[in-house]
Design an enzyme around this catalytic site. Structure first.
Site, PDB file in Angstrom:
ATOM      1  N   MET A 242       0.822  -1.203   0.000  1.00 32.24           N
ATOM      2  CA  MET A 242       0.000   0.000   0.000  1.00 32.24           C
ATOM      3  C   MET A 242       0.865   1.266   0.000  1.00 32.24           C
ATOM      4  O   MET A 242       0.584   2.222  -0.713  1.00 32.24           O
ATOM      5  CB  MET A 242      -0.929   0.013   1.223  1.00 32.24           C
ATOM      6  CG  MET A 242      -2.013  -1.030   1.190  1.00 32.24           C
ATOM      7  SD  MET A 242      -3.232  -0.725  -0.108  1.00 32.24           S
ATOM      8  CE  MET A 242      -4.174   0.620   0.604  1.00 32.24           C
TER       9      MET A 242
ATOM     10  N   ALA B  24      -1.152  -1.518  11.328  1.00 39.50           N
ATOM     11  CA  ALA B  24      -1.849  -0.855  12.435  1.00 39.50           C
ATOM     12  C   ALA B  24      -1.358  -1.408  13.769  1.00 39.50           C
ATOM     13  O   ALA B  24      -0.880  -2.537  13.852  1.00 39.50           O
ATOM     14  CB  ALA B  24      -3.348  -1.084  12.299  1.00 39.50           C
TER      15      ALA B  24
ATOM     16  N   SER C 229      -9.058   3.724   1.327  1.00 39.60           N
ATOM     17  CA  SER C 229      -9.677   2.498   0.816  1.00 39.60           C
ATOM     18  C   SER C 229      -9.478   2.351  -0.680  1.00 39.60           C
ATOM     19  O   SER C 229      -9.404   3.325  -1.409  1.00 39.60           O
ATOM     20  CB  SER C 229     -11.174   2.500   1.115  1.00 39.60           C
ATOM     21  OG  SER C 229     -11.761   1.357   0.515  1.00 39.60           O
TER      22      SER C 229
ATOM     23  N   LYS D 109     -13.807   4.799   8.170  1.00 36.52           N
ATOM     24  CA  LYS D 109     -13.185   3.700   7.406  1.00 36.52           C
ATOM     25  C   LYS D 109     -13.590   2.340   7.995  1.00 36.52           C
ATOM     26  O   LYS D 109     -13.823   1.373   7.258  1.00 36.52           O
ATOM     27  CB  LYS D 109     -11.651   3.848   7.406  1.00 36.52           C
ATOM     28  CG  LYS D 109     -10.900   2.687   6.739  1.00 36.52           C
ATOM     29  CD  LYS D 109     -11.244   2.589   5.269  1.00 36.52           C
ATOM     30  CE  LYS D 109     -10.563   1.531   4.443  1.00 36.52           C
ATOM     31  NZ  LYS D 109     -10.052   0.317   4.913  1.00 36.52           N
TER      32      LYS D 109
ATOM     33  N   HIS E 246     -16.993   1.603   6.844  1.00 34.89           N
ATOM     34  CA  HIS E 246     -16.848   1.202   5.440  1.00 34.89           C
ATOM     35  C   HIS E 246     -16.507  -0.291   5.374  1.00 34.89           C
ATOM     36  O   HIS E 246     -17.102  -1.051   4.609  1.00 34.89           O
ATOM     37  CB  HIS E 246     -15.737   2.035   4.779  1.00 34.89           C
ATOM     38  CG  HIS E 246     -15.244   1.490   3.470  1.00 34.89           C
ATOM     39  ND1 HIS E 246     -14.412   0.387   3.382  1.00 34.89           N
ATOM     40  CD2 HIS E 246     -15.480   1.868   2.194  1.00 34.89           C
ATOM     41  CE1 HIS E 246     -14.153   0.131   2.105  1.00 34.89           C
ATOM     42  NE2 HIS E 246     -14.796   1.015   1.371  1.00 34.89           N
ATOM     43  N   ASN E 247     -15.567  -0.706   6.191  1.00 34.13           N
ATOM     44  CA  ASN E 247     -15.153  -2.113   6.140  1.00 34.13           C
ATOM     45  C   ASN E 247     -16.243  -3.043   6.662  1.00 34.13           C
ATOM     46  O   ASN E 247     -16.400  -4.161   6.163  1.00 34.13           O
ATOM     47  CB  ASN E 247     -13.852  -2.314   6.910  1.00 34.13           C
ATOM     48  CG  ASN E 247     -12.659  -1.890   6.085  1.00 34.13           C
ATOM     49  OD1 ASN E 247     -12.747  -0.929   5.330  1.00 34.13           O
ATOM     50  ND2 ASN E 247     -11.557  -2.580   6.198  1.00 34.13           N
TER      51      ASN E 247
ATOM     52  N   GLU F 145     -18.441  -3.401   3.903  1.00 38.83           N
ATOM     53  CA  GLU F 145     -17.718  -4.263   2.944  1.00 38.83           C
ATOM     54  C   GLU F 145     -17.921  -5.742   3.323  1.00 38.83           C
ATOM     55  O   GLU F 145     -18.230  -6.581   2.465  1.00 38.83           O
ATOM     56  CB  GLU F 145     -16.235  -3.874   2.992  1.00 38.83           C
ATOM     57  CG  GLU F 145     -15.266  -4.724   2.194  1.00 38.83           C
ATOM     58  CD  GLU F 145     -13.808  -4.248   2.421  1.00 38.83           C
ATOM     59  OE1 GLU F 145     -13.520  -3.056   2.204  1.00 38.83           O
ATOM     60  OE2 GLU F 145     -12.963  -5.072   2.824  1.00 38.83           O
ATOM     61  N   TYR F 146     -17.783  -6.056   4.603  1.00 36.95           N
ATOM     62  CA  TYR F 146     -17.962  -7.440   5.056  1.00 36.95           C
ATOM     63  C   TYR F 146     -19.374  -7.935   4.711  1.00 36.95           C
ATOM     64  O   TYR F 146     -19.558  -9.050   4.229  1.00 36.95           O
ATOM     65  CB  TYR F 146     -17.780  -7.545   6.575  1.00 36.95           C
ATOM     66  CG  TYR F 146     -16.356  -7.712   7.074  1.00 36.95           C
ATOM     67  CD1 TYR F 146     -15.309  -6.967   6.550  1.00 36.95           C
ATOM     68  CD2 TYR F 146     -16.069  -8.593   8.113  1.00 36.95           C
ATOM     69  CE1 TYR F 146     -14.021  -7.096   7.037  1.00 36.95           C
ATOM     70  CE2 TYR F 146     -14.775  -8.739   8.610  1.00 36.95           C
ATOM     71  CZ  TYR F 146     -13.761  -7.978   8.073  1.00 36.95           C
ATOM     72  OH  TYR F 146     -12.486  -8.117   8.567  1.00 36.95           O
TER      73      TYR F 146
ATOM     74  N   LYS G  32      -8.537  -9.003   8.980  1.00 37.46           N
ATOM     75  CA  LYS G  32      -7.511  -8.291   9.748  1.00 37.46           C
ATOM     76  C   LYS G  32      -8.113  -7.616  10.969  1.00 37.46           C
ATOM     77  O   LYS G  32      -7.400  -7.147  11.834  1.00 37.46           O
ATOM     78  CB  LYS G  32      -6.823  -7.265   8.866  1.00 37.46           C
ATOM     79  CG  LYS G  32      -6.001  -7.901   7.762  1.00 37.46           C
ATOM     80  CD  LYS G  32      -4.887  -6.977   7.308  1.00 37.46           C
ATOM     81  CE  LYS G  32      -4.321  -7.409   5.979  1.00 37.46           C
ATOM     82  NZ  LYS G  32      -5.130  -6.901   4.855  1.00 37.46           N
TER      83      LYS G  32
ATOM     84  N   HIS H 195     -38.112  -3.822  37.470  1.00 39.10           N
ATOM     85  CA  HIS H 195     -37.440  -2.779  36.680  1.00 39.10           C
ATOM     86  C   HIS H 195     -38.403  -1.717  36.172  1.00 39.10           C
ATOM     87  O   HIS H 195     -37.959  -0.658  35.738  1.00 39.10           O
ATOM     88  CB  HIS H 195     -36.694  -3.415  35.497  1.00 39.10           C
ATOM     89  CG  HIS H 195     -35.548  -4.277  35.936  1.00 39.10           C
ATOM     90  ND1 HIS H 195     -34.431  -3.749  36.554  1.00 39.10           N
ATOM     91  CD2 HIS H 195     -35.353  -5.615  35.882  1.00 39.10           C
ATOM     92  CE1 HIS H 195     -33.588  -4.743  36.848  1.00 39.10           C
ATOM     93  NE2 HIS H 195     -34.132  -5.882  36.456  1.00 39.10           N
TER      94      HIS H 195
HETATM   95  C1  6PG Z   1     -10.116  -1.234   1.610  1.00 38.28           C
HETATM   96  C2  6PG Z   1     -10.129  -2.556   2.285  1.00 38.28           C
HETATM   97  C3  6PG Z   1      -8.815  -2.792   2.903  1.00 38.28           C
HETATM   98  C4  6PG Z   1      -8.553  -4.223   3.259  1.00 38.28           C
HETATM   99  C5  6PG Z   1      -8.806  -4.527   4.673  1.00 38.28           C
HETATM  100  C6  6PG Z   1      -9.899  -5.481   5.006  1.00 38.28           C
HETATM  101  O1  6PG Z   1     -11.006  -0.469   1.924  1.00 38.28           O
HETATM  102  O2  6PG Z   1      -9.231  -1.014   0.807  1.00 38.28           O
HETATM  103  O3  6PG Z   1     -11.140  -2.637   3.265  1.00 38.28           O
HETATM  104  O4  6PG Z   1      -8.649  -1.903   3.943  1.00 38.28           O
HETATM  105  O5  6PG Z   1      -8.940  -5.144   2.377  1.00 38.28           O
HETATM  106  O6  6PG Z   1      -7.568  -4.931   5.104  1.00 38.28           O
HETATM  107  O7  6PG Z   1      -9.378  -6.687   5.197  1.00 38.28           O
HETATM  108  P1  6PG Z   1      -9.893  -7.893   6.026  1.00 38.28           P
HETATM  109  O8  6PG Z   1     -10.888  -8.551   5.146  1.00 38.28           O
HETATM  110  O9  6PG Z   1      -8.617  -8.676   6.156  1.00 38.28           O
HETATM  111  O10 6PG Z   1     -10.413  -7.446   7.331  1.00 38.28           O
END
Ligand code: 6PG
Length: 472
Positions: free
Chosen positions: A17, A81, A131, A185, A188-189, A192-193, A263, A452
């Protein structure tokens, strides 16, 4: 070195990165000084920078790095991190002037960024969420900045120049003080999940329920990518499903162990959501699904004992259209939860997080970029306080999509296809349109065993039930 020949910015950490970000910065016309723990990595990076090498100043000590940057300095940290960030800050600070800036661009936990902001004691420190993976860092990531606004403004010309663009608008913005950028962020993740998990659940139905081969599944995702689902994650789902393994010629996807890595950012989001009492069930379900995926041996034992769960789904029960509509509904619900959590944090931490600007920043460059985010930005600009599922455009998606989502989840339950994220999205939807829920039962139980108290629906001022005094 004369001041005008010095680098505009520095960067520490030439991993995947960091290298990509450094080249992006150099390409946009900003000379950059770089340093890596291993000098051979720094030298190799410079040697391979090609025509950008002129704008890269390789350095082999902190002192050399600091001396190579024009004042007031700004140095980006792109290191793993956690402790490595604290180590770099501790090594750098004594060499810097008070107005020099340190920018942590890694995936930091926002609590750490809050702490580091306090520890900086007024010296410029930014925590920025970046990201877009390696390609994003190299050619245009989405950037979520946190720290003092004046400090952000100082480096904004560089950060907006290297960011992805939606039309002419850079996908980089200031989110708020302290850890606000890293918090956004993390959400965001989390999204993403959930987005990835929902796609994986639909993939599972196609593979195990409909018996489609990888190529046909890839075609379905490619079709989905032409409609409301158009997004980076759907696009790459098609690409990875259609790719052949170079060793065997078989579909690559079929040879990958079903054990998801992480991560930690999605987990942080789930943990923080509990602290904030922000309901994000689809995101939490996605984190749980990753955790469960790693129990490979236990799942095998379960299958041996009970028989495999996913069965073939009889023909005609699931259509492409149903899958697409269910995914659209699931996606809306997952983003509604994510933005709701951001709103909760905004209030709790007094950050005044700019919800429409967050949606705008996510429109390009980041992993969750999608066509829908532009509509989300517009809906949030109209009314930041309204849950996204209630905005007219998304209410329409849900009216059209929830029937498909419901049918799919029901079929999943009937034929043994686990759908943790999609089904919790559906429960969220149903809960959020149930004016009279069932928590009156919880309240009655709490009052019975713990006195309660509860609120009554008829306004009579009596907080306890007739059982008062009979509890255990
Ligand atoms: C992004 C991703 C990036 C990365 C993370 C998530 O926004 O570019 O989210 O930050 O892929 O490390 O990874 P994990 O799936 O390992 O939690």
């Amino acid at each position: 070195m004369a001041q005008q020949d010095k680098a505009k910015i520095g960067l520490i950490g030439l991993g995947t990165m960091g290298s990509a970000l450094a080249l992006n910065i150099a390409e946009k016309g900003f000379p950059i000084a770089v340093w890596n723990r291993r000098a051979d990595v720094t030298r190799a990076f410079h040697a391979e920078a090609g025509e950008l090498a002129d704008r890269v100043i390789p350095t082999e000590s902190y002192e050399e790095l600091v001396a190579a940057i024009a004042k007031p300095r700004a140095i980006i940290l792109m290191v793993p991190a956690g402790e490595p960030v604290d180590e770099q800050i501790a090594a750098l600070r004594p060499l810097l002037d008070d107005d020099d800036m340190i920018i942590d661009a890694g995936n930091a936990n926002f609590h750490d960024t809050n702490r580091r902001s306090r520890e900086a004691e007024g010296k410029p420190f930014l925590g920025i969420g970046v990201s877009g993976g390696e390609a994003g860092a190299r050619h245009g990531p989405a950037i979520m900045g946190g720290g003092e606004k004046a400090h952000w403004d100082r480096v904004a010309p560089i950060l907006t120049a290297i960011a992805a663009k939606f039309g002419d608008e850079p996908c980089a913005d200031w989110m708020g003080r302290e850890g606000a950028g890293h918090f956004v962020k993390a959400v965001h993740n989390g999204i993403e999940y959930a987005d990835m998990q929902m796609i994986a659940e639909v993939y599972g139905v196609m593979r195990d329920g409909l018996g489609l081969n990888a190529d046909a599944i890839g075609d379905a995702f490619a079709r989905f990518n032409e409609g409301a689902l158009k997004s980076y994650l759907i696009e790459i789902s098609s690409i990875v499903t259609k790719a052949a393994d170079k060793h065997t010629g078989q579909p690559m996807i079929d040879l990958i162990l079903d054990k998801a890595g992480q991560k930690g950012t999605g987990r942080w989001t789930a943990i923080e959501a509990q602290h904030l009492a922000a309901p994000i069930p689809a995101i939490e379900a996605a984190v749980v699904a990753r955790n469960l995926s790693s129990r490979v041996a236990a799942r095998k034992e379960g299958e041996d004992l009970f028989g495999a769960a996913p069965q073939q789904i009889p023909e005609g029960k699931v259509s492409d259209e149903m899958l697409e509509r269910a995914l659209i509904a699931g996606k809306v619900l997952c983003y509604a939860q994510g933005f709701d959590m951001i709103a909760a944090a905004s209030e709790q931490f007094r950050w005044a997080l700019p919800l429409p600007a967050i949606a705008r920043v996510w429109r390009e460059g980041c992993i969750i970029r999608s066509a829908m985010l532009d509509d989300m930005a517009a809906a949030l600009a109209e009314d930041e306080d309204r849950n996204l599922m209630l905005a007219p455009v998304f209410a329409r998606h849900l009216r059209e999509g929830h029937v498909a989502l419901r049918e799919l989840v029901a079929i999943g339950a009937r034929y043994g296809h686990p759908m943790p994220a999609l089904s919790s999205g559906l429960s969220y939807f149903d809960t959020m349109r149930t004016a009279r829920g069932t928590a009156n039962m919880i309240q009655a139980q709490r009052d019975y065993f713990g006195e309660h108290g509860f609120e009554r629906t008829d306004g009579i001022e009596d907080k306890h039930g007739p059982w008062h005094g009979h509890g255990v």
